[in-house]
Design a protein around this motif. Structure first.
Motif, PDB file in Angstrom:
ATOM      1  N   ASP A  12       0.794  -1.229   0.000  1.00  0.00           N
ATOM      2  CA  ASP A  12       0.000   0.000   0.000  1.00  0.00           C
ATOM      3  C   ASP A  12       0.829   1.284   0.000  1.00  0.00           C
ATOM      4  O   ASP A  12       0.279   2.372   0.086  1.00  0.00           O
TER       5      ASP A  12
ATOM      6  N   THR B 151      -0.219   3.435  -3.139  1.00  0.00           N
ATOM      7  CA  THR B 151      -1.640   3.471  -3.522  1.00  0.00           C
ATOM      8  C   THR B 151      -2.097   4.898  -3.866  1.00  0.00           C
ATOM      9  O   THR B 151      -2.670   5.138  -4.938  1.00  0.00           O
TER      10      THR B 151
ATOM     11  N   ARG C 190      -7.107  -1.573  -3.736  1.00  0.00           N
ATOM     12  CA  ARG C 190      -6.671  -0.364  -3.024  1.00  0.00           C
ATOM     13  C   ARG C 190      -6.737   0.861  -3.936  1.00  0.00           C
ATOM     14  O   ARG C 190      -7.325   1.884  -3.578  1.00  0.00           O
TER      15      ARG C 190
END
Ligand SMILES: NC(=O)c1ccc[n+]([C@@H]2O[C@H](COP(=O)([O-])OP(=O)(O)OC[C@H]3O[C@@H](n4cnc5c(N)ncnc54)[C@H](O)[C@@H]3O)[C@@H](O)[C@H]2O)c1
Ligand SMILES: O=C(O)[C@H](O)COP(=O)(O)O
Length: 524
Positions: free
Chosen positions: A93, A96, A148
């Motif tokens: 992440d 993202t 995500r």
């Protein structure tokens, strides 16, 4: 000393924990530059440029972990890594937001012809009417792949007054509701969307997911974006559909071949493109570097990693619960293996107790890897442990039991061999550590130390003293000694620990004690 090859441009500021570790040497070189030292590399850190192929892995026999400072792992041969027991981690992440923002910037630029207008102005022109654009407000955005990045794009699209429809076969109704998006099958989404953006990984299923046949079902004048991976939108088909006027324009950050030098799509006026810049922000690059550095450090400290691609993913909370038992189960597996030097048919593990109320699959893998470490030449770890068991025809079972026999947690292992069976139970006690509390049905209590001797014998006066004397006569210092028996005069066991490994000769001397029925030297 662990040698880590940083093969792509990874932000050095993020690699602090690795460069500060005294047992780690960071080597900043491409694979080509490091050709002569590949056989000594323990870990490789890459972005999307370096292809970690099976061939490269063959040239890196010491390789233990591949860390991808980013999301997409399509540049890594995961099955080949798994087979070799190489852990693959990524930074799921860290980039993202950057990629979602980049996609949004591309979408606005595409609809308002910003790159074309900028180039024209720089060229000394003032062509206002040629660059009349289209508003985003009230347009329907179709997001294919709602993970995500897809989720972050949806949030931004809503603020711009767009309607968001999504396709993701793994999307739950609950998440669609929470994110206020309409979830549709792909064939229903395509004809409805004014703009389509793809955010899936590149897999066999998603390669060519949006091809000519699919594009023909879209509205004439549709805009498409690919800021995920080259190939999800079929490039040849997209070119044809743009040239024929069915697709009004495309924004591309990624290509099948990178760099896409001389690519025909780049010759089209209504295609705008960037050189794979989705994750290229200061923030994202720092995030992903920090994340993978931490994972690699965790791995070399002997702890379970949390963002592995070829191991079950575990959250930080589960990681904290798993950690105390991680080494205990490996040691139990290793003790069992060293006490059972014969063909093995079945290994079953039972977990009991409240502190084991998590997915124990990672512990079973750790236990099996401990079991095989002294048996197989190949590097064995949680990644390939079950595969190795399967290849050897060993059945591995796992169960949960309600009865922890009064312990707050109890892990019990039963190994069925060609000739005999072995059982062992262990527990983890806070502030006290790992304890083995049962061995072959004998109640006992010892800490799994590095050098152990397990003796099974007839319970008779003098046996324990005799063992102590033989060891003492040979200047062997006993660190600890635990005994256990089921009944007086029956079978009994001793577990002794030593500061140094015991020589095989000692085993010969001890064998002269006729009451000893079984003996195993164990090194953990
Ligand atoms: N351009 C860049 O620099 C850049 C940066 C980061 C990520 N990426 C790419 O973007 C992709 C998505 O990243 P993410 O962080 O959102 O990943 P993610 O894993 O959070 O989301 C991917 C989503 O795709 C869905 N999916 C899988 N197969 C599908 C299919 N056949 N059809 C539809 N949906 C499917 C999954 O269910 C998941 O929800 C990555 O795999 C990576 O390749 C590109
Ligand atoms: O999958 C990703 O994380 C992105 O494509 C970023 O790739 P990069 O690290 O090569 O910029």
């Amino acid at each position: 000393m662990y040698r880590i090859l940083v093969a792509d441009a990874i932000k050095p500021e993020g690699l602090g924990p690795l460069s500060e570790a005294s047992n780690i040497l960071l080597i900043q070189k491409t694979v080509e530059e490091a050709a002569n030292e590949l056989d000594q590399i323990d870990a490789i850190l890459v972005r999307s440029a370096t292809k970690v192929t099976e061939d490269l892995m063959n040239r890196m026999p010491q390789l233990k972990i591949i860390a991808r400072a980013g999301v997409g792992v399509d540049n890594i041969d995961i099955p080949a890594a798994t087979k070799r027991g190489i852990v693959v981690v990524n930074a799921p992440d860290g980039n993202t937001i950057s990629t979602a923002e980049h996609t949004f910037a591309m979408m606005a630029s595409l609809m308002r012809h910003i790159p074309q207008a900028y180039a024209s102005l720089k060229n000394g022109e003032w062509k206002r009417s040629s660059y009349t654009g289209t508003e985003l407000r009230s347009k329907t955005l179709g997001i294919v792949g709602f993970g995500r990045i897809g989720g972050e794009i949806a949030k931004r699209a809503k603020v711009f007054g767009m309607e968001v429809i999504v396709f993701d076969p793994f999307l739950t109704a609950d998440r669609a509701k929470k994110m206020s998006v309409t979830s549709l099958p792909l064939d229903k989404l395509l004809p409805k969307a004014d703009i389509i953006t793809v955010h899936t990984p590149l897999t066999n299923e998603t390669r060519g997911l949006i091809n000519k046949e699919k594009l023909l079902t879209c509205k004439k004048g549709v805009y498409v974006l690919n800021c995920a991976r080259g190939g999800i939108l079929d490039e040849d088909d997209l070119y044809e559909m743009i040239v024929k006027g069915h697709v009004a324009g495309a924004a591309l950050d990624v290509f099948v071949e990178e760099p896409p030098l001389g690519h025909k799509l780049l010759e089209l006026d209504n295609v705008i493109a960037t050189p794979h810049l989705g994750a290229s922000t200061k923030e994202a690059q720092l995030n992903v570097a920090v994340q993978v550095a931490q994972e690699v450090l965790t791995y070399f400290e002997g702890n379970p990693v949390s963002s592995s691609i070829n191991l079950p993913a575990i959250s930080k909370e589960v990681f904290e619960k798993v950690q105390p038992f991680y080494q205990l189960v490996q040691q139990m597996g290793s003790i069992a293996s060293q006490c059972m030097k014969e063909g093995i048919q079945e290994i079953s593990v039972t977990y009991a107790g409240e502190s084991l109320d998590f997915d124990t699959a990672i512990l079973t893998k750790s236990l099996i890897s401990g079991f095989f470490k002294s048996r197989v030449d190949a590097s064995v770890n949680e990644v390939n442990a079950l595969l190795i068991a399967k290849e050897r025809g060993i059945t591995v079972g796992e169960k949960i039991s309600a009865d922890s026999l009064g312990y707050s947690n109890l892990i019990s292992l039963k190994v069925k061999g060609d000739n005999r069976e072995l059982t062992i139970s262990g527990t983890y006690i806070e502030n006290y550590g790992s304890r083995i509390v049962n061995l072959n049905g004998f109640k006992i209590d010892f800490h799994p130390e590095e050098n152990l001797l397990y003796i099974q014998h007839t319970d008779k006066p003098g046996v324990i003293g005799n063992v102590g004397k033989i060891l003492g006569d040979h200047e062997v210092n006993i660190a600890t000694m635990q005994v256990g028996r089921k009944e007086a005069g029956g079978e009994a066991i001793m577990v002794l620990s030593f500061d140094k490994p015991l020589s095989d000769n000692m085993k010969q001397f001890l064998k002269e004690t006729e009451e000893i029925t079984f003996m195993a030297l164990i090194s953990l």
